[in-house]
Every structure is written in structure tokens, then in C-alpha cells.
Design a protein around this motif. Structure first.
Motif, mmCIF file in Angstrom:
data_model
loop_
_atom_site.group_PDB
_atom_site.id
_atom_site.type_symbol
_atom_site.label_atom_id
_atom_site.label_comp_id
_atom_site.label_asym_id
_atom_site.label_seq_id
_atom_site.Cartn_x
_atom_site.Cartn_y
_atom_site.Cartn_z
ATOM 1 N N GLU A 1 -29.764 -33.681 24.477
ATOM 2 C CA GLU A 1 -30.229 -32.409 25.013
ATOM 3 C C GLU A 1 -29.228 -31.861 26.029
ATOM 4 O O GLU A 1 -28.388 -32.600 26.546
ATOM 5 N N PRO A 2 -29.361 -30.567 26.340
ATOM 6 C CA PRO A 2 -28.425 -29.972 27.300
ATOM 7 C C PRO A 2 -28.441 -30.647 28.642
ATOM 8 O O PRO A 2 -27.412 -30.732 29.307
ATOM 9 N N VAL A 3 -29.622 -31.124 29.069
ATOM 10 C CA VAL A 3 -29.659 -31.767 30.382
ATOM 11 C C VAL A 3 -28.856 -33.049 30.371
ATOM 12 O O VAL A 3 -28.194 -33.415 31.341
ATOM 13 N N GLN B 1 -31.944 -20.656 34.099
ATOM 14 C CA GLN B 1 -32.214 -21.005 35.495
ATOM 15 C C GLN B 1 -31.700 -22.399 35.825
ATOM 16 O O GLN B 1 -31.150 -22.649 36.887
ATOM 17 N N ILE B 2 -31.928 -23.334 34.877
ATOM 18 C CA ILE B 2 -31.521 -24.718 35.141
ATOM 19 C C ILE B 2 -30.007 -24.793 35.287
ATOM 20 O O ILE B 2 -29.478 -25.435 36.186
ATOM 21 N N ASN B 3 -29.309 -24.102 34.367
ATOM 22 C CA ASN B 3 -27.840 -24.132 34.418
ATOM 23 C C ASN B 3 -27.311 -23.486 35.685
ATOM 24 O O ASN B 3 -26.312 -23.925 36.252
ATOM 25 N N GLN B 4 -27.998 -22.434 36.156
ATOM 26 C CA GLN B 4 -27.536 -21.779 37.372
ATOM 27 C C GLN B 4 -27.623 -22.720 38.561
ATOM 28 O O GLN B 4 -26.713 -22.794 39.387
ATOM 29 N N LEU B 5 -28.716 -23.424 38.643
ATOM 30 C CA LEU B 5 -28.849 -24.372 39.742
ATOM 31 C C LEU B 5 -27.806 -25.470 39.631
ATOM 32 O O LEU B 5 -27.176 -25.879 40.619
ATOM 33 N N PHE B 6 -27.616 -25.933 38.404
ATOM 34 C CA PHE B 6 -26.615 -26.989 38.189
ATOM 35 C C PHE B 6 -25.214 -26.487 38.542
ATOM 36 O O PHE B 6 -24.423 -27.187 39.183
ATOM 37 N N HIS B 7 -24.903 -25.283 38.151
ATOM 38 C CA HIS B 7 -23.592 -24.725 38.461
ATOM 39 C C HIS B 7 -23.397 -24.580 39.947
ATOM 40 O O HIS B 7 -22.303 -24.847 40.464
ATOM 41 N N LEU B 8 -24.433 -24.138 40.641
ATOM 42 C CA LEU B 8 -24.299 -24.011 42.099
ATOM 43 C C LEU B 8 -24.020 -25.364 42.720
ATOM 44 O O LEU B 8 -23.176 -25.503 43.616
ATOM 45 N N THR B 9 -24.748 -26.349 42.197
ATOM 46 C CA THR B 9 -24.563 -27.706 42.755
ATOM 47 C C THR B 9 -23.131 -28.204 42.475
ATOM 48 O O THR B 9 -22.436 -28.707 43.376
ATOM 49 N N VAL B 10 -22.717 -28.070 41.237
ATOM 50 C CA VAL B 10 -21.383 -28.569 40.883
ATOM 51 C C VAL B 10 -20.306 -27.792 41.625
ATOM 52 O O VAL B 10 -19.294 -28.357 42.056
#
Length: 953
Positions: free
Chosen positions: A120-122, A171-180
């Protein structure tokens, strides 16, 4: 970087950073191998799904990273590489690792979720983030010696994440991108800080290292100063000891010096004696004039002193000094006594007791003056006899004057052949000043670049070294550009021990003589009327082209040109007008034939032009047409226009011959043909052998070779007796058995042979081979065979025919009756008296003589009456026309005339029964022709003779 770092320290810092990076990158490569293996294993254990591109990436990554580690370990050992190579290698590794990381993240992030539904993407985010963060952490750990190394890994690695921010916007990817992104920024800041810390630490470490080295150097310097101080103290003690020794030595030196002074006094006495001896030998007379006390001490040449009163000595001098020199003597003495000159010096003549005048040189100086008024008190001097020197000087002046005024170049060399002196005439003819010549080698002034000239110079030098003398003519080009032909004579000058000390050379300019020779050569080789080469020079030059330029010139054309109807025009114009016309014709030919090899005026109105034939040049036809076009313009002679036409005859080399005379004759024959056709035309020489020449056979060369190789064979055509039908004999006919072309008939080579001496050689061969064949036939029982041999005019006139016949008869033991000579009418025209004597001598050997081709040449009954002719041979041209009433009448008359004169009549060329019957009715004696047989070889002729002894009626 800190400001206190100097340029040297900066260079050391960069070197240290690269060294550390090479050492750390090996650990980084091992760590990368482990991380990539870990990520691959995590995926395979948790999501066991075959993924082609991911597997390929893993294998290639492990392979490349492993190869990088091996190359780094083996190639970049400590102090075994250059800094530039190491720097570029680390940059390449960093960039390659960054690209591999970016590729892996892209595959995990974009590719695996698409091909594996369970992945999965996650999971992709987590695994790719793991790879990114861990690899960047390792880069932060090992590759922060230089920021550019870290950036070469960092920037490619974050590209996939950077691109994903614009592709995946949930939304999930945005949070992940901010974190990374935050993590990556922190890593980048940490890397920058770490780099700065590393640089500062390295700089401080290098600075401390320099301080330690400086301290160690200071300690060494201090120790050296202490050693120097100790050495100085030791030297002070040594100096004290040396001073004591010097005092002792000084006392000893004083004693020695006292002894030396005494020795010097004795030496001065000896030197005074030597000086007196030198004065005596040199002819010097010292004098000492005490002006204050008015007396003078004079020594003679034997150094015997004589004291005189000054006034007495002055009166004596005035009596013996030459009147012309007295004033000069007094003036020089007064000027020095008045301190106007530094010394007194005078040259004058004195009279000897025998009345002769002798030159003396007097030199003196005032050595003591009154301090108050500077009046002279004492003066000393020397008088020297210079009469011989003066005489030698006069002679030298005379020699120098001769050298200067001589009308020939004169130079003097030292023993090494370098110029010592040259006279003005030598400067004039060479173009060099005297200063430019002096010190130069004999041939250094010439432009001796050609090998032939250098060899000539070397030969001259060798002759001078061997004999001490050279005499010869030279043509030299000097460096000034002047080219000179001169006669050079050099002689060696030797001392009393026969050693060469100088060379004297005399140069006579031959330029004027050469000009005279050129003028004479011009008068000899050129026509003064037309300024063109004359016949002599034309023949010489054409011969040179034929002989000396055979390799460079393959074909030539000889054009003989003649002015049409020149004689009546010359009579009309008068002699001056004819000469003017010839001059204008020569000028027009000169302008028209600029590309000709040669243009000459042979005589009268006869000109010759020689062209080289080449595919890149116009044809001879075009050259001749251009000449005719040029003559289309009228010639103005004394105010009147005259149209002149010309005739031209052309021959070619080598087609028409290889000899000068033959080429000229061919061209003249062609010119005669052109004149016969009315002029204003051109004709090419043609001959019977043209067909063979067109086949590429050079007959003269090959025929000479054929004679040497015995390629000529004799064929025999039977001759039949009309009375008993027996074989009367044969006619010998030469054939050429060419090694490649087979049998060549005589019509193709005999005409050419008749134009050279080869026809005599061929005739000699035919006579010898015929005699040999007759001898063979006699040996097998045919005793009465008669064979006829053709003889041409050249054989009759060269004077060798009798010896050839005698040699053949004697060699093969045959009788003269077995031979018959066939002579053409044209052979009897020239030198008829000589030919008649020769034929009478042949008759004395019982050899029959036949007149061949009767009726086709310059037929004259006088030949039959005056010459010893036995046989009359009717030409085949008449026999071929039997049946024609007029021809029959001619043949009948010939046979009747021959019978009436008691001659044997032979008819050749019989080919039909009609011809045979007709001639038999006329009671002709001998028949010959193809009706009986064609010419046969030796073997076939023998067989024919055996089979046809008798021909049935």
C-alpha cells in the motif's frame, strides 16, 4: 573558513579534506550496501511479490556500489594518488550513489504500489522514508568533510519526494511531505554545521601542526646558535695563538726581506748589464742632458759614454741633421722643454761619415724641473737607428699601393683560410666590404647550398692542403647576390721551417671574356637576321631532346615550315624587303609558338618547330591551324601589304624514327608533298609500316633484337623451267619469326630496314642461310639447284657484299653458279660506275645477276647494255594483267628484247593456267608464282624438291 588561514594553509586544508573523504567514503559505501540489502529484505519478507525492475535495481545497485568500494580500496591507497584524481573520484561516487538512491526511492514510491496490490502507499511512504533518512544520515556522518560531496548525494536523493509533492496531494501525503521536508531541512542544516565544524577543526589541527613544527625549528635554531657561540670562543683562542705565531713569523720575514733587498741590488746590477746589452743589440743610444750644468752624456751603440758640452753638441747636431728635418727637430725639442708636450719625439735624417743619410728616431723626456719656475733641469732620452725599418715601410707602402691599385682581386688568408686582408678590387667584384670579409672563411661569403658546389669547394681545400696551390676557373654566387665567373689562383706562404703561415689569392674577373664567348656562341648558334637558332643549334638541340630527355619526353613532333613562292616575292621586294619579311615571319612564329620546345630558322625561307606531344597540350593539328590563322593577317613590307602562305611538313618521334637525320628527312618529305600539292597546307609523313606501328611494335628496336636472337628465317619459292618442267631453283625470301606475333611478312619490316643499316645485316643473314641450304641440298643429291637472293642498293654501296659472298661460298663449299643476285633498277641509278665495277667482280665469281622488277622503275635499255645482266625478271604487275591487249604487247616486247640480248627471261607472279600458257607461247624461260607454290620453309622446300623434280605437261 577562518580569516587567519593563509593560502598555504588553505591548500593543506583542502588536501586533508579530500584524504579524509577518501578514507570515510569506503565506510559509507559499506553502509549503503547494508541499507540497500536491508530495504530489499524488508520488502521481500513482508511483501513477497516478484518485481522485475526492483530486482534489477537491487542487483545493479549492489554491483555498482561493490565495484566502487573495490576500486576505491585498491586504486586510492594512502599517498598513492593525486589530489585532483581523488577529488573527481569522490564527486563521481557521490553523484552515482545519489542517483541510485533516487532511483530506488522512485521504484518504491511509484512503481511497487502499482505492481503489488498488497504493498500500500503507506508502506511505500514508510520504506522510502526509511531509505532516504538513513542514507542521508550516513552521508551526514561520513561525507561532511566538504559540503559539495554531501550535496551531490542529497540533491538527487530528494528529487523523487520533491516531484511527489506536486503529484500526490491527498491529506496523508501532505502531512508526510511536511514531516519529511522538515527532516531534510534539519539534515541539510546539520550537514552545513558539521562541514563548518570539520573545517574549523581541521584548520586548527593544521595550525597547531604548523606551530609545533615552528617550535621545533626554533629549538633547533637555538641549539645551532649555541654551537656557533662555542665555535666563536674556540676561534678566539685560536686567533690568540695565531697572533703569537705571526709575531714570530714577522721577525723571520724581516730577516728574509733584508736578504731579499741585498739580492735585488745584485739583480738590478745584472739587469743594468742586460739593459746595456739590449741597447747594444737594438741599436739604441741613450743620452742624458744636464741642462743646469750644460753638458750632455751620449752613449754610442757599444754603450760607451761620451760627455760633451751642450753648445758643442747642438752645433754638431745642426751640421749632421738633414736641412729639411732640422726645423721639425727644433720645434719638437722646444715644445717639450716648454712643457707643451708630454714627451719629446722626433724622426730625422743624419749624415754618416761616408756621406749617406740615415733615419733615426729620437725620444726623450724632462725628468727634473725647477719647482719655482718649472724650468727644465735634466732630460734623458734614447736615439734609435730606424733606417732599415723606414726602408721596409717604404717598400710596404709600395706593396700596399700596388695592392690597392691592382685591377685584379687580391686577398690574404691565414693558415686556417680565414680572410686577413682584401684589396678594393676584390671588394668591388664580390660586393663585400673589407670589414665584412675579415675573419670569414674563404668560402663563407658564397651561397654554397648546392651539393655540387660544396664538393668543388672541398676539392679545392684538399688540393691546397696537399700541394699548397690551386689554379682554376670557378663560377660562384656570393651572399650579396652577385654571381661571378673568375679565375682563382692561390699560393701558400711558408716560414723558414716550411710551415704554412698564410695564403695569397688572386682573382681575375672573367665576366667580360664570358660575355665575349657568349657573343661568339650567339653568332655561332643563332641567325643574326631573325634572332632565331640556326640549323647547327637546331640539330644539336633536337639531338639533345632525343638522347638526353628520353625519360621525360615520350613524343615529339618536328614541323618543317616553308614560305610559299618566296623566291619570286624576294626578287620583287629586293634583298632588303626579303630580309624584312623573314624578320616579320620569325617574329610572328615566335609569338604564335610560345609553348613550342624549339623554334629555328634553318636557311632562306625554311623554318623548323619542335613540339612535345601530350594529352594536356593542344594537338599538332591545332598548332598548325593556329600558325595558318596567324599568317592570314597581311605583312606590311615598306608600306605595302602582302599575304603570305606557308607549307608545313610534320614527322613524329618515335613513330617515324628515333634518329635526328631520319626525323628531319621525314619532315622534309612531308613538306615536299605539301609543296607539291600547291602549298598553303600541312602534310604528315606516312610510310608503309604505319599499320605495324599502330599495333604498338617498335620495329627498329625489335628488328635489331630479332637479328641478335636469330629470329629471321628464309623461305624458298620454287622457280620452274618451261622447257623440261624441272625445278630450276628457288627465290630466297626472308621472313621474321616473331616470338609473340608469329611470322611477319617482309612488306612490314623491309621498308624500315632499308632506311637503316639493318637491311645490310638482313642481306648478310639471307646470303649465309641460303648458302647453308644450298650446301644441304647438294649433299642430298640436288647438285644443280640455283637460288636467287635479293640485293638492295645499300648492300651494293656499303662495300661489304663481296666479302659476305666470299665468306658464304668458302664456309659452305658451294659454287658461284648456285647463287643468283636479284638487283632492282633503282639500285643502278646512283654511283653507276662503282656499281658496274662491283657487278663485274661478282661475275668473276660465276654468280648470275638478275634485273628484278623490270619495267616498274627507271627503265632504261642502257642498264641491259652497260651492266653484266644475265637474267631479266618481268614484274608480277605485268603478269597479273595478261589478257589486256596493251599489257600483252608490253610483255611480248620484254620477252623478245630479253631473247634478242641473250638474257634468260623469268616471269614471276604466275597464278593462273591462262598466264602460264601465254608465257609458254612467248618461249619464256623460267616461271614463278603461286600457281606452282607459295614460299616454303626449309623443310617444306626440301620436300617439294623431292616430290616435284619433274612437272607433267
Amino acid at each position: 573558513m577562518p580569516d587567519f588561514l593563509d593560502a598555504n594553509l588553505r591548500s593543506q586544508l583542502q588536501t586533508a579534506q579530500i584524504h579524509n573523504s577518501i578514507r570515510h567514503i569506503q565506510l559509507f559505501l559499506v553502509s549503503i550496501l547494508i541499507i540497500f540489502l536491508y530495504v530489499y529484505c524488508v520488502y521481500q519478507f513482508n511483501f513477497s511479490h516478484f518485481s522485475l525492475y526492483f530486482n534489477i535495481w537491487f542487483l545493479l545497485t549492489e554491483l555498482f556500489v561493490g565495484s566502487f568500494w573495490i576500486l576505491t580500496t585498491t586504486r586510492f591507497k594512502f599517498k598513492q594518488y593525486t589530489i585532483s584524481q581523488a577529488h573527481h573520484w569522490v564527486q563521481f561516487l557521490c553523484l552515482g550513489i545519489g542517483i541510485l538512491i533516487a532511483t530506488g526511492i522512485s521504484l518504491i514510491y511509484y512503481y511497487l504500489p502499482q505492481v503489488n496490490p498488497s504493498f500500500e502507499p503507506v508502506h511505500a511512504l514508510t520504506l522510502s522514508a526509511l531509505m532516504l533518512i538513513v542514507t542521508q544520515t550516513l552521508a551526514l556522518t561520513f561525507l561532511t568533510q566538504r559540503l559539495d560531496y554531501f550535496c551531490l548525494i542529497f540533491i538527487p536523493s530528494i528529487v523523487p519526494y520533491f516531484i511527489s509533492q506536486f503529484i500526490l496531494t491527498d491529506q496523508i501525503n501532505q502531512l508526510f511531505h511536511l514531516t519529511v521536508n522538515f527532516v531534510l531541512i534539519v539534515i541539510l542544516l546539520c550537514a552545513n554545521s558539521t562541514v563548518r565544524i570539520h573545517k574549523r577543526l581541521s584548520a586548527l589541527y593544521l595550525r597547531n601542526g604548523q606551530l609545533i613544527k615552528n617550535a621545533e625549528q626554533q629549538v633547533l635554531r637555538t641549539e645551532e646558535l649555541c654551537d656557533q657561540l662555542q665555535n666563536e670562543m674556540n676561534k678566539s683562542k685560536e686567533i690568540e695563538l695565531q697572533l703569537q705565531q705571526n709575531n714570530q713569523q714577522l721577525e723571520q720575514k724581516i730577516q728574509e726581506r733584508t736578504f731579499d733587498i741585498e739580492q735585488m741590488n745584485r739583480n738590478l746590477e745584472n739587469q743594468q748589464q742586460n739593459l746595456d746589452l739590449a741597447h747594444e743589440i737594438a741599436g739604441l743610444k741613450p743620452w742624458d742632458w744636464n741642462i743646469k750644468e750644460r753638458h750632455i752624456s751620449v752613449s754610442n751603440y757599444q754603450q760607451q759614454k761620451k760627455l760633451k758640452h751642450s753648445k758643442e753638441h747642438s752645433i754638431q747636431l745642426q751640421n749632421i741633421i738633414h736641412p729639411d728635418d732640422l726645423l721639425c727637430f727644433k720645434t719638437a725639442l722646444k715644445q717639450h722643454l716648454r712643457a707643451e708636450t708630454d714627451r719629446y719625439e722626433a724622426t730625422y735624417r743624419v749624415q754618416q761619415s761616408n756621406g749617406d743619410w740615415t733615419w733615426v728616431h729620437d725620444i726623450g723626456r724632462v725628468i727634473e724641473r725647477n719647482p719655482s719656475n718649472k724650468k727644465p733641469l735634466r732630460m734623458v732620452g734614447i736615439q734609435r737607428d730606424i733606417h732599415q725599418e723606414r726602408t721596409d715601410q717604404e717598400r710596404l707602402k709600395l706593396v700596399a699601393s700596388v695592392l690597392e691599385q691592382a685591377a685584379e682581386g687580391i686577398f690574404i688568408l691565414d693558415k686556417h683560410l680565414n680572410y686577413v686582408n682584401v684589396n678594393p678590387f676584390y671588394e668591388k667584384i664580390t660586393g663585400f666590404d673589407k670589414g665584412q670579409c675579415l675573419g670569414q672563411h674563404l668560402f663563407a661569403l658564397t651561397s654554397n647550398h648546392k651539393s655540387a658546389q660544396q664538393q668543388n669547394h672541398q676539392a679545392i681545400l684538399e688540393q691546397l692542403a696537399r700541394t699548397g696551390e690551386y689554379d682554376g676557373e670557378l663560377t660562384e654566387k656570393f651572399s650579396t647576390g652577385k654571381e661571378l665567373t673568375f679565375w682563382l689562383h692561390i699560393n701558400a706562404i711558408q716560414d723558414e721551417h716550411n710551415r704554412v703561415i698564410n695564403y695569397i689569392g688572386i682573382v681575375s674577373d672573367l665576366t667580360e671574356r664570358k660575355l665575349q664567348e657568349q657573343r661568339l656562341s650567339y653568332l655561332e648558334n643563332y641567325d643574326t637576321l631573325t634572332d632565331l637558332p640556326n640549323r647547327f643549334y637546331y640539330n644539336y638541340q633536337l639531338h639533345q631532346y632525343l638522347v638526353s630527355h628520353q625519360d621525360s619526353i615520350q613524343q615529339l613532333a618536328v614541323i618543317r615550315l616553308n614560305i610559299d613562292r618566296f623566291r619570286p616575292l624576294n626578287e620583287y621586294l629586293s634583298n632588303n624587303g626579303g630580309d624584312e619579311l623573314l624578320r616579320q615571319v620569325a617574329q610572328r612564329l615566335r609569338l604564335t609558338n610560345t609553348d613550342a620546345l624549339f623554334l629555328a630558322h634553318l636557311n632562306g625561307d625554311d623554318f623548323a618547330i619542335v613540339y612535345e606531344i601530350s594529352h594536356i597540350r593542344p594537338s599538332i593539328q591545332q598548332h598548325c591551324e593556329r600558325i595558318q590563322d596567324a599568317f592570314a593577317e597581311p605583312f606590311e613590307i615598306f608600306g605595302q601589304d602582302h599575304i603570305i602562305t606557308v607549307s608545313m611538313g610534320i614527322s613524329f618521334y618515335p613513330e617515324h624514327g628515333r634518329q635526328l637525320d631520319y626525323l628531319n628527312n621525314c619532315a622534309e618529305q612531308a613538306l615536299t608533298e605539301a609543296k607539291r600539292l600547291g602549298g598553303h597546307t600541312m602534310k604528315y609523313y606516312s610510310s608503309d609500316n604505319t599499320a605495324l606501328l599502330e599495333q604498338g611494335i617498335y620495329l627498329e628496336r625489335d628488328l635489331r633484337q630479332a637479328i641478335r636472337n636469330d629470329e629471321l628465317v628464309v623461305y624458298y619459292q620454287p622457280k620452274i623451267d618451261f622447257k623440261d618442267q624441272h625445278v630450276y631453283g628457288f627465290e630466297a625470301l626472308v621472313r621474321w619469326n616473331h616470338p609473340t606475333k608469329g611470322i611477319i611478312p617482309p612488306a612490314l619490316f623491309i621498308p624500315m630496314a632499308e632506311k637503316t643499316s639493318l637491311i645490310s645485316d638482313i642481306g648478310r643473314i639471307v646470303i649465309r642461310k641460303t648458302a647453308k641450304q644450298i650446301s644441304y641440298w647438294n649433299s642430298i643429291g640436288f647438285k644443280n639447284i640455283c637460288v636467287s637472293v635479293n640485293v638492295v642498293a645499300q648492300q651494293l654501296q656499303r662495300g661489304q657484299l663481296l666479302s659476305d659472298l666470299d665468306e658464304a661460298i668458302a664456309t659452305y663449299q658451294i659454287s658461284g653458279e648456285s647463287l643468283e643476285l636479284e638487283i632492282t633498277e633503282s639500285s643502278l641509278i646512283e654511283n653507276s660506275k662503282t656499281v658496274k665495277i662491283l657487278l663485274d667482280q661478282i661475275k668473276q665469281r660465276h654468280i648470275n645477276i638478275a634485273l628484278d622488277d623490270f619495267g616498274t622503275g627507271y627503265s632504261s635499255l642502257a642498264y641491259l647494255a652497260d651492266f653484266p645482266i644475265d637474267i631479266l625478271k618481268i614484274d608480277r604487275a605485268f603478269i597479273a594483267n595478261i589478257g589486256d591487249g596493251k599489257q600483252d604487247a608490253i610483255i611480248s616486247a620484254m620477252v623478245a628484247m630479253g631473247k634478242a640480248m641473250g638474257l634468260t627471261v623469268v616471269a614471276e607472279g604466275i597464278e593462273t593456267e591462262q598466264q602460264l600458257c601465254y608465257l609458254e607461247k612467248l618461249q619464256c624461260d623460267i616461271a614463278q608464282g603461286y600457281l606452282f607454290s607459295k614460299p616454303l620453309s626449309e623443310k617444306n622446300a626440301t620436300e617439294y624438291l623431292q616430290l616435284h623434280k619433274l612437272i607433267p605437261s
